[in-house]
Design an enzyme around this catalytic site. Structure first.
Site, PDB file in Angstrom:
ATOM      1  N   ASP A 139      11.227   4.577  -5.654  1.00  0.00           N
ATOM      2  CA  ASP A 139      10.403   3.358  -5.513  1.00  0.00           C
ATOM      3  C   ASP A 139      11.269   2.099  -5.622  1.00  0.00           C
ATOM      4  O   ASP A 139      10.873   1.106  -6.217  1.00  0.00           O
ATOM      5  CB  ASP A 139       9.260   3.324  -6.547  1.00  0.00           C
ATOM      6  CG  ASP A 139       8.312   2.150  -6.338  1.00  0.00           C
ATOM      7  OD1 ASP A 139       8.239   1.628  -5.215  1.00  0.00           O
ATOM      8  OD2 ASP A 139       7.658   1.737  -7.330  1.00  0.00           O
TER       9      ASP A 139
ATOM     10  N   GLY B 219       0.793  -1.226   0.000  1.00  0.00           N
ATOM     11  CA  GLY B 219       0.000   0.000   0.000  1.00  0.00           C
ATOM     12  C   GLY B 219       0.823   1.273   0.000  1.00  0.00           C
ATOM     13  O   GLY B 219       0.273   2.371   0.140  1.00  0.00           O
TER      14      GLY B 219
HETATM   15 CA    CA Z   1       6.254   0.374  -4.693  1.00  0.00          CA
END
Ligand code: CA
Length: 706
Positions: free
Chosen positions: A329, A206
């Site tokens: 990320d 999430g």
């Molecule tokens: Ca991610």
């Protein structure tokens, strides 16, 4: 509802079957028994149980190597489809099945669990946890699930809405169903649980939406929470849940806890019974940009890290952060694999990981000390990893606050969740590798929206995702020398997980719809079969009645197919409908997959003379709210319907779909919490302008062909 084909049994030539069974009888499983007896001892010794596949990575060390050698480099050309099980879905299948006691346990989409006869393909039972379809709007990367754990006659699975479920392995009856997350927040579970010393370990995802990551341990019998390790600190004005968070909090600045911080544990777990350490990988920071998340700098422990925890208590023994102050990320949730390797003449107990950031790490798994790290793909964000400090050497000047910066690897990673495999004899790790760039640019108007997509990025730049910039390959990597030994090149990224076998073989499914066997030592392609659609899952192998089987789940989906549009659809295998199946192969089998003809509807031209400003506004809205699933530039990656090719009624009722949720049962969430009718008007204008571009392109192509 499950639709299932009548399994077509392969008629084995009896003489050949008997011969093969005799020839390989020394490989009889050293331990056998029903699923009730899958206990700690049996899980620790899973490597010796050659005929089964007892846990996600086959063994606690997650090597995904089976010693089975009945199918080998000499006869793999005779491998054929024994049967196929229809999973009743057209979205991604990511599960690694478990095979024990003649039964395959696997999962499909929406967290549904299946028990299937491993000989015949007959459905024994099915459990649908009835995940609310609105949850489809709270998951970054498809409504997928990676599989189950089995223990003492039970099957454990996580659900997309954050529950941990225990089922009776014989009947599918629910024994417990516990909520592991605050369901008011955008948490989800897609990972397979692991059971260690009677505790069921489960994390969650999430971090693209804004949550605080953690991993939990639940009692296998009662479902009671035993411990929970938060991977990032909460509000420092409140007491920390455990002492490690005080240290972590010193590496953060700003008010990260209001958004969550990230560090979600969404996939990898391994266990070393001798050292009594559980290893978990943690995800990216949330929001993605550290400029927003922790504006005064800091490493932001424990995002993008590998953590060694005590399974009894959840206490942290050591940590290694692969990407301090993650800005890209770069999750470290990727496959964690344990092995004993001779390095500089010394036997080392190592942990290996190829996280998204593009470096292959070999750590001492007792201490967390870095042994080596080398780039296994194109890396532009760091020039290397300092062997003294263990820290990456970041390339200066990649500040994407005021300009667009191209960075490799992309948030899809040089390697994502697709499982690796290790062949101990060849000494090679097989990595599903991909080359995908990404264009980073902070959204200057970003503000936190609780429960929504919260990257803080401007994705409008990705209107046309450049398919010629992306590629993928299976990489055979020598972890001791830290160098490539061979690669099998593919046209696109997002190919399947790997399986290594004692037959000197590596199996991998591909994005372009094939299932392939390579010679483990040199990468020579020895066999290939059609899969009907793209494969992303990791295969397994098992043996029953003296026959070896190879199994893979086939179903195109996950983050790249949803979010990469045309670049993901380029393989073209999903035009026939992305029919999800479990495919089961054995020697001499000749079952044919049913052929589904591709179907393209004639597209009517619709009015597209919109105001340019309205289209631009729709472009921004689309890339903020829609493109993560429907693809950049409204180009579908082959999983969800292509919105440029919809029937006119869809555009007419777009307001009902987006704001009133009339298609929630199909997995299309409602957005009225954030969007209004004027946004829908702009979205419609942008989508129809993209349809007009598609039609014009087709006309130009048709003209050129004449
Ligand atoms: Ca991610």
């Amino acid at each position: 509802m499950t639709i299932r084909l009548q399994p077509i049994l392969f008629l084995l030539v009896l003489g050949v079957g008997g011969l093969l069974a005799c020839a390989f009888s020394p490989q009889e499983s050293s331990r056998t028994g029903g699923i009730e007896s899958v206990d700690d001892a049996r899980l620790v010794a899973a490597g010796e149980e050659t005929d089964s596949w007892l846990t996600y990575g086959r063994t606690y060390n997650e090597q995904r190597h089976s010693p089975l050698a009945q199918i080998d480099e000499g006869n793999v050309a005779q491998l054929g489809l024994a049967w196929a099980f229809e999973m009743g879905t057209r979205r991604g299948l990511e599960a690694t099945p478990i095979m024990v006691d003649g039964i395959l346990y696997t999962t499909g989409t929406w967290s549904v669990v299946f028990a299937i006869d491993a000989r015949t393909g007959e459905l024994l039972w099915r459990h649908d946890p009835r995940v609310p379809r609105s949850q489809g709007g709270r998951v970054c990367c498809d409504v997928v699930n990676r599989g189950v754990a089995v223990y003492r006659g039970r099957v454990y699975s996580g659900t997309l809405d954050g529950r941990l479920i225990s089922l009776d392995a014989k009947t599918g009856e629910v024994l417990f169903d516990v909520v592991t997350v605050d369901q008011s927040k955008p948490y989800s579970i897609t990972m397979a649980p692991r059971v260690v010393k009677g505790k069921v370990l489960i994390g969650n995802g999430g971090a693209e939406y804004g949550v605080r990551g953690y991993v939990s341990a639940y009692d296998w019998q009662s479902g009671e929470l035993a411990w929970r390790f938060y991977t990032v600190p909460g509000d420092p004005s409140l007491p920390f849940e455990h002492p490690e968070l005080a240290e972590a909090a010193r590496t953060w600045t700003g008010e990260w806890w209001t958004v969550g911080g990230g560090g979600t544990v969404w996939d990898s777990i391994a266990y070393d019974p001798e050292l009594d350490l559980v290893y978990v990988g943690t995800g990216n920071g949330s929001p993605w940009s550290r400029f927003i998340r922790s504006p005064g700098g800091g490493d932001n422990l424990y995002v993008s890290s590998i953590l060694a925890l005590r399974p009894d208590t959840g206490r942290l023994v050591w940590h290694y952060q692969t990407t301090p102050g993650d800005n890209w990320d770069y999750t470290s949730t990727q496959h964690i694999m344990l092995a004993d390797l001779a390095i500089d003449g010394v036997e080392r107990k190592v942990l290996m990981q190829a996280p998204k950031n593009g470096f292959f790490y070999v750590l001492d798994r007792a201490t967390g000390e870095l042994i080596s790290a080398e780039a296994f793909a194109e890396v532009s964000w760091a020039s290397g990893v300092d062997p003294e400090t263990g820290r990456p050497i970041e390339v200066p000047g990649l500040d994407y606050r005021n300009e667009t910066v191209e960075v490799r690897p992309s948030p899809h990673g040089a390697h994502n969740w697709h499982p690796m495999a290790f062949n101990p004899a060849a000494g090679l790790v097989y990595i599903p590798t991909q080359e995908i760039p990404y264009f980073f640019h902070v959204d200057p108007n970003y503000e936190y929206r609780p429960g929504a997509w919260n990257l803080g990025f401007d994705h409008t730049v990705a209107d046309e995702f450049p398919r010629d910039l992306v590629s993928g390959h299976l990489l055979a990597w020598d972890p001791v020398a830290q160098k490539e030994v061979w690669r099998a090149q593919y046209t696109g990224p997002w190919n399947g997980g790997a399986l290594s076998t004692g037959g000197n073989l590596v199996f991998q499914g591909t994005a372009h719809g094939t299932f392939v066997a390579y010679r483990a030592t040199d990468g020579k392609k020895l066999w290939e079969a059609p899969a009907g659609t793209g494969i992303v899952a990791g295969p397994i192998t098992y043996r029953l009645d003296g026959e070896q089987y190879v199994v893979v789940m086939a179903g195109w989906g996950g983050a790249f197919p949803l979010a990469a549009g045309d670049a993901a659809a380029a393989a073209g295998v999903t035009q026939a409908g992305n029919i999800g199946r479990m495919l089961v192969f054995k020697l001499g089998a000749t079952t044919k997959l049913p052929v589904v003809e591709a179907f393209e509807r004639e597209l009517a031209a619709l009015p597209a003379d919109f105001d340019a400003e309205l289209v631009l506004e729709g472009n921004h809205t689309y890339h903020q709210w829609c493109s993560v699933c429907h693809g950049p530039g409204v180009e579908s990656g082959g999983v969800l319907p292509d919105l440029r090719k919809a029937l006119p009624a869809i555009y007419e009722t777009l307001g009902d779909i987006v704001l009133k949720g009339v298609r929630v049962q199909n997995g299309m969430p409602r957005f009225d919490e954030w969007l209004g009718p004027e946004d829908v008007t702009a979205l419609r204008a942008y989508i129809l302008s993209r349809r007009a571009v598609l039609l014009a392109d087709r006309e130009a192509q048709a003209g050129a062909a004449e």
